[in-house]
Design a protein around this motif. Structure first.
Motif, PDB file in Angstrom:
ATOM      1  N   ASP A  15       7.598   1.866 -13.709  1.00  0.00           N
ATOM      2  CA  ASP A  15       6.199   1.546 -13.437  1.00  0.00           C
ATOM      3  C   ASP A  15       6.022   0.256 -12.643  1.00  0.00           C
ATOM      4  OD1 ASP A  15       5.361   3.799 -14.816  1.00  0.00           O
ATOM      5  OD2 ASP A  15       5.258   2.727 -16.739  1.00  0.00           O
ATOM      6  N   GLN A  25      11.687   6.656  -8.191  1.00  0.00           N
ATOM      7  CA  GLN A  25      10.664   6.726  -9.234  1.00  0.00           C
ATOM      8  C   GLN A  25      11.300   6.582 -10.616  1.00  0.00           C
ATOM      9  OE1 GLN A  25       8.396  10.358  -9.122  1.00  0.00           O
ATOM     10  NE2 GLN A  25       6.568   9.296  -9.823  1.00  0.00           N
ATOM     11  N   GLU A  80       5.215  -2.371  -9.817  1.00  0.00           N
ATOM     12  CA  GLU A  80       4.254  -2.441  -8.721  1.00  0.00           C
ATOM     13  C   GLU A  80       4.566  -3.675  -7.890  1.00  0.00           C
ATOM     14  OE1 GLU A  80       0.198  -2.327  -9.988  1.00  0.00           O
ATOM     15  OE2 GLU A  80       0.562  -0.693 -11.381  1.00  0.00           O
ATOM     16  N   LYS A 108       7.706   5.728  -3.722  1.00  0.00           N
ATOM     17  CA  LYS A 108       8.285   6.112  -5.014  1.00  0.00           C
ATOM     18  C   LYS A 108       8.091   7.601  -5.271  1.00  0.00           C
ATOM     19  CE  LYS A 108       6.984   3.679  -8.508  1.00  0.00           C
ATOM     20  NZ  LYS A 108       6.555   2.753  -9.552  1.00  0.00           N
ATOM     21  N   ASN A 109       6.908   8.126  -4.979  1.00  0.00           N
ATOM     22  CA  ASN A 109       6.625   9.537  -5.220  1.00  0.00           C
ATOM     23  C   ASN A 109       7.457  10.448  -4.316  1.00  0.00           C
ATOM     24  OD1 ASN A 109       4.777   8.900  -7.208  1.00  0.00           O
ATOM     25  ND2 ASN A 109       3.052   8.886  -5.787  1.00  0.00           N
ATOM     26  N   LYS A 148       0.829  -1.214   0.000  1.00  0.00           N
ATOM     27  CA  LYS A 148       0.000   0.000   0.000  1.00  0.00           C
ATOM     28  C   LYS A 148       0.860   1.261   0.000  1.00  0.00           C
ATOM     29  CE  LYS A 148      -4.003  -1.918   2.414  1.00  0.00           C
ATOM     30  NZ  LYS A 148      -4.763  -1.889   3.668  1.00  0.00           N
ATOM     31  N   CYS A 149       2.009   1.216   0.643  1.00  0.00           N
ATOM     32  CA  CYS A 149       2.876   2.390   0.773  1.00  0.00           C
ATOM     33  C   CYS A 149       3.877   2.537  -0.372  1.00  0.00           C
ATOM     34  CB  CYS A 149       3.654   2.311   2.079  1.00  0.00           C
ATOM     35  SG  CYS A 149       2.620   2.414   3.532  1.00  0.00           S
ATOM     36  N   TYR A 150       3.967   1.545  -1.229  1.00  0.00           N
ATOM     37  CA  TYR A 150       4.998   1.528  -2.263  1.00  0.00           C
ATOM     38  C   TYR A 150       4.918   2.751  -3.175  1.00  0.00           C
ATOM     39  CZ  TYR A 150       7.912  -0.227  -6.075  1.00  0.00           C
ATOM     40  OH  TYR A 150       8.882  -0.386  -7.031  1.00  0.00           O
ATOM     41  N   GLU A 151       3.759   3.087  -3.676  1.00  0.00           N
ATOM     42  CA  GLU A 151       3.602   4.232  -4.578  1.00  0.00           C
ATOM     43  C   GLU A 151       3.956   5.536  -3.869  1.00  0.00           C
ATOM     44  OE1 GLU A 151       3.108   4.532  -7.897  1.00  0.00           O
ATOM     45  OE2 GLU A 151       3.327   2.354  -7.906  1.00  0.00           O
ATOM     46  N   GLN A 152       3.540   5.669  -2.628  1.00  0.00           N
ATOM     47  CA  GLN A 152       3.879   6.871  -1.862  1.00  0.00           C
ATOM     48  C   GLN A 152       5.394   6.984  -1.695  1.00  0.00           C
ATOM     49  OE1 GLN A 152       1.834   6.389   1.825  1.00  0.00           O
ATOM     50  NE2 GLN A 152      -0.200   6.762   0.951  1.00  0.00           N
TER      51      GLN A 152
END
Length: 100
Positions: free
Chosen positions: A96, A91, A98, A84-85, A78-82
């Protein structure tokens, strides 16, 4: 009488309960809790991130410093995208990807 009491005690003592035997060929399952860093590394590698990118970006150290939570795959995913950002180098290098 002392000898009689000793012999009698041998039979009066409860025998310790024996653990059930494991079937042949089955190893005991040892569940070890992985650290957040180990779990994150495993998840990144499974998603296609190369070990070289993990090393160059210092992603494992960055993630363990950044992440506050339990060592749970679902929470880390759940925290992976946050994550990366919050880290442009991650990033850029991870693209891309996931994790699951």
């Amino acid at each position: 009488m002392s000898l009689w009491n000793n012999i009698k005690d041998w039979f009066d003592k409860e025998e310790p309960q024996q653990k059930p035997e494991q079937p042949a060929g089955e190893a005991a399952q040892v569940i070890e809790q992985q650290s957040v860093e180990e779990l994150f590394e495993q998840m990144c590698l499974e998603s296609g991130v190369t070990p070289e990118n993990l090393r160059k970006t210092k992603a494992l150290q960055l993630f363990s410093d950044w992440y506050v939570g339990s060592s749970d795959r679902g929470q880390i995913a759940k925290c992976y995208e946050q994550f990366k950002n919050a880290h442009p180098i991650i990033q850029k290098k991870f693209g891309d990807t996931e994790v699951a």
